[in-house]
Design a protein around this motif. Sequence first.
Motif, PDB file in Angstrom:
ATOM      1  N   ALA A 101       2.504   4.249  -6.643  1.00  0.00           N
ATOM      2  CA  ALA A 101       1.469   4.591  -5.672  1.00  0.00           C
ATOM      3  C   ALA A 101       1.463   3.573  -4.525  1.00  0.00           C
ATOM      4  CB  ALA A 101       0.106   4.624  -6.342  1.00  0.00           C
ATOM      5  N   ILE A 102       1.694   2.303  -4.876  1.00  0.00           N
ATOM      6  CA  ILE A 102       1.742   1.248  -3.869  1.00  0.00           C
ATOM      7  C   ILE A 102       2.354   0.014  -4.523  1.00  0.00           C
ATOM      8  CG2 ILE A 102      -0.551   0.313  -4.382  1.00  0.00           C
ATOM      9  CD1 ILE A 102      -0.930  -0.145  -1.370  1.00  0.00           C
ATOM     10  N   ILE A 103       3.026  -0.804  -3.740  1.00  0.00           N
ATOM     11  CA  ILE A 103       3.567  -2.081  -4.208  1.00  0.00           C
ATOM     12  C   ILE A 103       3.043  -3.160  -3.272  1.00  0.00           C
ATOM     13  CG2 ILE A 103       5.652  -3.434  -4.639  1.00  0.00           C
ATOM     14  CD1 ILE A 103       7.143  -0.860  -5.144  1.00  0.00           C
ATOM     15  N   GLY A 104       2.539  -4.253  -3.849  1.00  0.00           N
ATOM     16  CA  GLY A 104       1.948  -5.287  -3.010  1.00  0.00           C
ATOM     17  C   GLY A 104       2.373  -6.685  -3.409  1.00  0.00           C
ATOM     18  N   LEU A 105       2.266  -7.594  -2.444  1.00  0.00           N
ATOM     19  CA  LEU A 105       2.527  -9.012  -2.676  1.00  0.00           C
ATOM     20  C   LEU A 105       1.208  -9.765  -2.509  1.00  0.00           C
ATOM     21  CD1 LEU A 105       4.387 -11.468  -3.081  1.00  0.00           C
ATOM     22  CD2 LEU A 105       4.767 -11.471  -0.603  1.00  0.00           C
ATOM     23  N   ILE A 106       0.818 -10.493  -3.544  1.00  0.00           N
ATOM     24  CA  ILE A 106      -0.446 -11.234  -3.554  1.00  0.00           C
ATOM     25  C   ILE A 106      -0.114 -12.719  -3.448  1.00  0.00           C
ATOM     26  CG2 ILE A 106      -2.581 -11.614  -4.828  1.00  0.00           C
ATOM     27  CD1 ILE A 106      -1.735  -9.057  -6.454  1.00  0.00           C
ATOM     28  N   ASP A 107      -0.810 -13.421  -2.544  1.00  0.00           N
ATOM     29  CA  ASP A 107      -0.498 -14.847  -2.396  1.00  0.00           C
ATOM     30  C   ASP A 107      -1.089 -15.633  -3.562  1.00  0.00           C
ATOM     31  OD1 ASP A 107      -3.224 -15.199  -1.921  1.00  0.00           O
ATOM     32  OD2 ASP A 107      -2.994 -15.272   0.264  1.00  0.00           O
ATOM     33  N   ALA A 108      -0.793 -16.924  -3.602  1.00  0.00           N
ATOM     34  CA  ALA A 108      -1.195 -17.752  -4.743  1.00  0.00           C
ATOM     35  C   ALA A 108      -2.706 -17.848  -4.886  1.00  0.00           C
ATOM     36  CB  ALA A 108      -0.590 -19.153  -4.607  1.00  0.00           C
ATOM     37  N   ALA A 109      -3.454 -17.573  -3.805  1.00  0.00           N
ATOM     38  CA  ALA A 109      -4.920 -17.638  -3.878  1.00  0.00           C
ATOM     39  C   ALA A 109      -5.528 -16.328  -4.354  1.00  0.00           C
ATOM     40  CB  ALA A 109      -5.479 -18.006  -2.511  1.00  0.00           C
ATOM     41  N   HIS A 156     -11.324  12.673  -1.693  1.00  0.00           N
ATOM     42  CA  HIS A 156     -10.980  12.609  -3.116  1.00  0.00           C
ATOM     43  C   HIS A 156     -12.200  12.920  -3.965  1.00  0.00           C
ATOM     44  CE1 HIS A 156     -12.885   8.645  -2.695  1.00  0.00           C
ATOM     45  NE2 HIS A 156     -13.050   8.678  -4.001  1.00  0.00           N
ATOM     46  N   ASP A 157     -11.956  13.374  -5.190  1.00  0.00           N
ATOM     47  CA  ASP A 157     -13.029  13.702  -6.125  1.00  0.00           C
ATOM     48  C   ASP A 157     -13.450  12.420  -6.835  1.00  0.00           C
ATOM     49  OD1 ASP A 157     -14.777  14.700  -7.947  1.00  0.00           O
ATOM     50  OD2 ASP A 157     -13.338  15.973  -9.017  1.00  0.00           O
ATOM     51  N   PRO A 158     -14.688  11.930  -6.642  1.00  0.00           N
ATOM     52  CA  PRO A 158     -15.114  10.683  -7.293  1.00  0.00           C
ATOM     53  C   PRO A 158     -15.066  10.783  -8.816  1.00  0.00           C
ATOM     54  CG  PRO A 158     -16.640  11.321  -5.546  1.00  0.00           C
ATOM     55  CD  PRO A 158     -15.728  12.492  -5.766  1.00  0.00           C
ATOM     56  N   ALA A 159     -15.218  12.010  -9.351  1.00  0.00           N
ATOM     57  CA  ALA A 159     -15.205  12.178 -10.809  1.00  0.00           C
ATOM     58  C   ALA A 159     -13.799  12.130 -11.382  1.00  0.00           C
ATOM     59  CB  ALA A 159     -15.871  13.499 -11.187  1.00  0.00           C
ATOM     60  N   ASP A 160     -12.798  12.231 -10.557  1.00  0.00           N
ATOM     61  CA  ASP A 160     -11.414  12.228 -11.050  1.00  0.00           C
ATOM     62  C   ASP A 160     -10.546  11.364 -10.137  1.00  0.00           C
ATOM     63  OD1 ASP A 160      -9.194  12.770 -12.564  1.00  0.00           O
ATOM     64  OD2 ASP A 160      -8.773  14.698 -11.577  1.00  0.00           O
ATOM     65  N   PRO A 161     -10.763  10.037 -10.140  1.00  0.00           N
ATOM     66  CA  PRO A 161      -9.953   9.156  -9.281  1.00  0.00           C
ATOM     67  C   PRO A 161      -8.524   9.090  -9.806  1.00  0.00           C
ATOM     68  CG  PRO A 161     -11.300   7.854 -10.779  1.00  0.00           C
ATOM     69  CD  PRO A 161     -11.725   9.282 -10.967  1.00  0.00           C
ATOM     70  N   PRO A 162      -7.586   8.691  -8.974  1.00  0.00           N
ATOM     71  CA  PRO A 162      -6.203   8.543  -9.448  1.00  0.00           C
ATOM     72  C   PRO A 162      -6.121   7.459 -10.517  1.00  0.00           C
ATOM     73  CG  PRO A 162      -6.453   7.616  -7.252  1.00  0.00           C
ATOM     74  CD  PRO A 162      -7.718   8.353  -7.549  1.00  0.00           C
ATOM     75  N   ARG A 163      -5.162   7.640 -11.427  1.00  0.00           N
ATOM     76  CA  ARG A 163      -4.988   6.687 -12.522  1.00  0.00           C
ATOM     77  C   ARG A 163      -3.624   6.020 -12.374  1.00  0.00           C
ATOM     78  NH1 ARG A 163      -6.776   8.284 -18.208  1.00  0.00           N
ATOM     79  NH2 ARG A 163      -8.026   6.398 -17.982  1.00  0.00           N
ATOM     80  N   VAL A 164      -3.581   4.732 -12.650  1.00  0.00           N
ATOM     81  CA  VAL A 164      -2.341   3.980 -12.456  1.00  0.00           C
ATOM     82  C   VAL A 164      -2.153   2.997 -13.609  1.00  0.00           C
ATOM     83  CG1 VAL A 164      -2.406   4.135  -9.937  1.00  0.00           C
ATOM     84  CG2 VAL A 164      -3.498   2.197 -11.086  1.00  0.00           C
ATOM     85  N   LEU A 165      -0.926   2.493 -13.717  1.00  0.00           N
ATOM     86  CA  LEU A 165      -0.609   1.358 -14.567  1.00  0.00           C
ATOM     87  C   LEU A 165      -0.213   0.203 -13.650  1.00  0.00           C
ATOM     88  CD1 LEU A 165       0.852   4.039 -16.111  1.00  0.00           C
ATOM     89  CD2 LEU A 165       1.068   2.306 -17.873  1.00  0.00           C
ATOM     90  N   ASP A 166      -0.695  -0.978 -13.954  1.00  0.00           N
ATOM     91  CA  ASP A 166      -0.390  -2.158 -13.156  1.00  0.00           C
ATOM     92  C   ASP A 166       0.795  -2.892 -13.771  1.00  0.00           C
ATOM     93  OD1 ASP A 166      -2.609  -1.610 -11.550  1.00  0.00           O
ATOM     94  OD2 ASP A 166      -3.941  -2.698 -12.904  1.00  0.00           O
ATOM     95  N   ILE A 167       1.808  -3.163 -12.936  1.00  0.00           N
ATOM     96  CA  ILE A 167       2.992  -3.902 -13.380  1.00  0.00           C
ATOM     97  C   ILE A 167       3.181  -5.067 -12.414  1.00  0.00           C
ATOM     98  CG2 ILE A 167       5.439  -3.739 -13.967  1.00  0.00           C
ATOM     99  CD1 ILE A 167       5.064  -0.700 -14.095  1.00  0.00           C
ATOM    100  N   GLY A 184       3.234  -3.745  -8.750  1.00  0.00           N
ATOM    101  CA  GLY A 184       3.424  -2.329  -8.469  1.00  0.00           C
ATOM    102  C   GLY A 184       2.412  -1.513  -9.242  1.00  0.00           C
ATOM    103  N   HIS A 185       1.815  -0.522  -8.609  1.00  0.00           N
ATOM    104  CA  HIS A 185       0.831   0.338  -9.258  1.00  0.00           C
ATOM    105  C   HIS A 185       1.491   1.702  -9.481  1.00  0.00           C
ATOM    106  CE1 HIS A 185      -2.224  -2.726  -8.558  1.00  0.00           C
ATOM    107  NE2 HIS A 185      -1.711  -2.845  -7.340  1.00  0.00           N
ATOM    108  N   LEU A 186       1.826   1.970 -10.741  1.00  0.00           N
ATOM    109  CA  LEU A 186       2.578   3.167 -11.104  1.00  0.00           C
ATOM    110  C   LEU A 186       1.623   4.335 -11.324  1.00  0.00           C
ATOM    111  CD1 LEU A 186       5.398   4.295 -11.831  1.00  0.00           C
ATOM    112  CD2 LEU A 186       4.934   3.655 -14.197  1.00  0.00           C
TER     113      LEU A 186
END
Length: 574
Positions: A101-109, A156-167, A184-186
């Motif tokens: 769904a999205i891939i991100g880079l998070i800094d050390a903070a 989007h439907d608040p009752a059915d938000p997208p579901r992801v796995l965090d890697i 990465g959010h699968l």
Amino acid sequence: MPQPPLRVFLALGLGVAGLVATLVLALVASRVASQRLEARIEAELADLAEHMAGQLDRGLFERWRDMVILAENDTIRDPAAPVERKRRVMRRAQETYSDYAIIGLIDAAGRIEATSTGALEGIDVAHRDYFTRGRHGPFVGDVHDALLLAALKPGHDPADPPRVLDIAAPVRADDGRLVGVVSGHLDWAWARGVEASLRETSAGQRDVTALVLARDGTVLLGPDALRRTTLPAALPSVAAARAGRAGTETETWPDGRRYLTGYRPTRGYRDYPGLGWTVLVRQDAGTAFASVADLRRQILLWGLVVATLAAGFGWFAAGLLARPLRRLAVAAAALGRGAPVEAPASAVREAQAISHALTAAAAALQRQEAERRAADARQELLIHELNHRVKNTLATVQSMARQTARSAASLADFTGSFEARLLAMSQTHNVLTANHWEGAGLRGILSAELEPYSSGRADRIRLDGPPVSLTPAMALPLGMAIHELATNAAKYGALSAEAGQVAVEWRVGPGALELRWRESGGPRVVPPTRTGFGTRLIRASLERELAGEVRFDFAEGGLACLIAVPLAVRTEAA
């Protein structure tokens, strides 16, 4: 009281005996066949559960490895690299596998520095598990609602938000200092793709439903009525899977219906430890065992038909047997009275018929005995031949395992190389088996080994040569040699490049089969500094076993190999 005639006794005896024997055999056959059919049905459902669990584990392992590789990217590791360059790197990773769904880079903070889509940048996620745990090593989090991603989708439907796995995986500088976490959010739609693959696998079975349970029993994937609910831990299949077992159970579910359920816990794959999921594949018990009930009814029905025919045949056979006995009884009674005995003409003809029948039966038995002896001789020959082939094959596998282990850098390297070589041997065996081990076409062996590398392009692999039939003694070593050349080309040669091509040409010359392997369009060829196991295997297979000749030309534009096998060797092998 008059005694009943012999025909009645014989008819009743044969009829009752035939009826009882047929019914007993029908019942036994029904029981045995039903048990075997039930076992096969249960095994098929258990295999489906194992197949899906394996796909889930291997799929998450691939995504786990994606993040580990991305964390090693020089651009991602460089704090001074422009954000746009980092976005491009992550965007390419997302395009490679579209279920992210999205891939991100998070800094050390703990603040999102860059993402593959440019969204959510600058948000503080220091409290998220994928950051706090991803700082210390590769991490995979269980399925959850993606509220931040839901906010990016209008309507989007608040009752059915997208579901992801965090890697996630830590990003470290050259000195080992943590500079951030790549995550990465699968999209959970990935798992529905695995479920669709399962439905294709079970296309011949009706009403098969797959469920994936989280560690606490919550239904992550399954029918809409069960999603996000928790199955009772007392359900036999759930309890068995939590205990680490795999198999099938016929059980009653909370909806009151009985299902045949195949179950298997996920166990992870290689470095990926797994999430403790349970895979259940269920089918309505009545539907699953419908074929068993039909089989039982058919066997019993045909048993009754055969028993009835046996009783009628008994009556008819008793009449045929009683008639000559009655005539013999009249003749015996006349002899006892001293009266002249005139043997019935029918008795003489029957005696002659019996004599002829016995003679014919004796001749038939002699023919059968001769055929049996000939069949035994053929079977003994086949057993000796099979024993010889099995010993040769085992010796080849033993040598191949020893040499592969000697040249392997790690257990994973050994496993991959050894399995690939066994697969190459089995492909050649398949071609030989299709021809009853009488021979195999050279083009068929080449196609079996090279087709996986064609990438769907007709010009990538070119085969050119006349029809040539090889004996098993030639086909197996030549198939292994072609496999080694193809593997080397896929790793380092022409087949490792998009524009690379391989041409294989052969001809039957005076006293020899000549085959030329030529690569083009690949990386620049550098002559090896040492002889690898693949080269030794090619030379051992062709030069020692077939008295052939192998020449390698490490030209800069592409590897060329000339193989020459004497026709005399082929004739002797045949």
